[in-house]
Scaffold this motif. Structure first.
Motif, short mmCIF file in Angstrom:
data_model
loop_
_atom_site.label_atom_id
_atom_site.label_comp_id
_atom_site.label_asym_id
_atom_site.label_seq_id
_atom_site.Cartn_x
_atom_site.Cartn_y
_atom_site.Cartn_z
N UNK A 100 -2.51 21.12 3.92
CA UNK A 100 -3.85 20.54 3.77
C UNK A 100 -4.84 21.56 3.22
N UNK A 101 -4.73 22.80 3.64
CA UNK A 101 -5.68 23.85 3.26
C UNK A 101 -5.48 24.29 1.80
N UNK A 102 -4.25 24.36 1.33
CA UNK A 102 -3.98 24.93 0.00
C UNK A 102 -3.86 23.90 -1.11
N UNK A 103 -4.01 22.64 -0.78
CA UNK A 103 -3.92 21.59 -1.79
C UNK A 103 -5.15 20.70 -1.72
N UNK A 104 -5.49 20.10 -2.84
CA UNK A 104 -6.54 19.08 -2.84
C UNK A 104 -5.88 17.78 -2.43
N UNK A 105 -6.01 17.44 -1.17
CA UNK A 105 -5.39 16.24 -0.62
C UNK A 105 -6.44 15.13 -0.58
N UNK A 106 -6.10 14.00 -1.16
CA UNK A 106 -7.03 12.87 -1.22
C UNK A 106 -7.10 12.11 0.10
N UNK A 107 -5.95 11.93 0.75
CA UNK A 107 -5.92 11.20 2.01
C UNK A 107 -4.60 11.51 2.71
N UNK A 108 -4.60 11.22 4.01
CA UNK A 108 -3.39 11.40 4.82
C UNK A 108 -3.16 10.10 5.58
N UNK A 109 -1.94 9.60 5.49
CA UNK A 109 -1.53 8.46 6.30
C UNK A 109 -0.43 8.95 7.22
N UNK A 110 -0.57 8.68 8.50
CA UNK A 110 0.47 9.00 9.48
C UNK A 110 1.10 7.68 9.89
N UNK A 111 2.41 7.59 9.76
CA UNK A 111 3.12 6.37 10.16
C UNK A 111 4.05 6.71 11.32
N UNK A 112 3.82 6.04 12.45
CA UNK A 112 4.60 6.30 13.64
C UNK A 112 5.09 4.99 14.24
N UNK A 113 6.08 5.11 15.10
CA UNK A 113 6.56 3.96 15.85
C UNK A 113 5.69 3.76 17.09
N UNK A 114 5.77 2.59 17.70
CA UNK A 114 4.95 2.27 18.87
C UNK A 114 5.41 2.99 20.14
N UNK A 115 6.56 3.63 20.13
CA UNK A 115 7.09 4.28 21.33
C UNK A 115 6.27 5.52 21.67
N UNK A 116 6.11 5.83 22.95
CA UNK A 116 5.24 6.93 23.37
C UNK A 116 5.57 8.28 22.75
N UNK A 117 6.85 8.60 22.61
CA UNK A 117 7.20 9.92 22.10
C UNK A 117 6.76 10.11 20.64
N UNK A 118 6.58 9.04 19.92
CA UNK A 118 6.20 9.13 18.51
C UNK A 118 4.73 9.52 18.34
N UNK A 119 3.91 9.28 19.35
CA UNK A 119 2.49 9.62 19.28
C UNK A 119 2.29 11.11 19.02
N UNK A 120 3.27 11.92 19.41
CA UNK A 120 3.18 13.36 19.19
C UNK A 120 2.99 13.74 17.74
N UNK A 121 3.56 12.97 16.81
CA UNK A 121 3.39 13.27 15.39
C UNK A 121 1.94 13.07 14.97
N UNK A 122 1.32 12.00 15.44
CA UNK A 122 -0.08 11.75 15.13
C UNK A 122 -0.96 12.87 15.68
N UNK A 123 -0.67 13.31 16.88
CA UNK A 123 -1.43 14.41 17.49
C UNK A 123 -1.27 15.69 16.69
N UNK A 124 -0.03 15.99 16.26
CA UNK A 124 0.20 17.20 15.46
C UNK A 124 -0.56 17.17 14.14
N UNK A 125 -0.57 16.02 13.46
CA UNK A 125 -1.28 15.91 12.19
C UNK A 125 -2.77 16.12 12.40
N UNK A 126 -3.32 15.53 13.44
CA UNK A 126 -4.75 15.70 13.73
C UNK A 126 -5.10 17.16 14.04
#
Length: 151
Positions: A100-126
């Motif tokens: 994110x820091x070294x590129x001009x990023x226009x947008x980020x979409x995080x796609x996860x499953x509804x299961x609780x363990x998948x929420x970790x990816x969303x947290x990491x991206x944030x």
């Protein structure tokens, strides 16, 4: 239904029954994948496909659960996939922050499953976005285990 022994409700064995119906889309729909590699461990932060890109960071299972993954989520985006439960994720936040820091990023979409363990990816991206010091539009898409979008 039985749990596979690791305690996570997302690991519960399920049978998903569907009524077969014609979808109206060709069986040989073209892939929307625009780069290689796709695994977050393997993508180089300086890869040209991240420059001026919309980025999709997807949990591994999403592409298998969401039948329209290529058309609805991947089209026109640079992709990185990861599993927050099974991958060794220690370096993921710093690596995504570097992307994110070294590129001009226009947008980020995080796609996860509804299961609780998948929420970790969303947290990491944030966390990575915060660490990058940039303000980039961020959207989270949640997919149900039956293959439907939850939002």
């Amino acid at each position: 239904m039985s749990n596979l022994g690791c305690g996570c409700p997302g690991s519960m064995a399920r049978v998903i029954e569907r009524e077969e119906k014609e979808t109206g889309t060709p069986a040989n729909a073209p892939s929307q994948l625009r780069q290689w590699p796709v695994q977050l461990h393997l993508v180089p932060p300086s890869a040209p496909y991240f420059q001026n890109a919309e980025i999709l960071i997807s949990a591994d299972c999403v592409a298998f659960a969401l039948g329209s993954f290529h058309q609805d989520l991947l089209r026109g985006k640079a992709l990185a996939i990861a599993c927050p439960k099974l991958d060794e994720t220690d370096a993921y936040v710093e690596k995504m922050a570097l992307i994110f820091r070294t590129n001009e990023v226009k947008s980020i979409t995080v796609a996860i499953m509804e299961v609780p363990c998948c929420r970790g990816l969303d947290i990491m991206v944030r966390k990575a976005l915060d660490l990058s010091g940039k303000e980039i539009p961020l959207e989270t898409v949640i997919v149900g285990v039956n293959g439907e979008r939850r939002n």
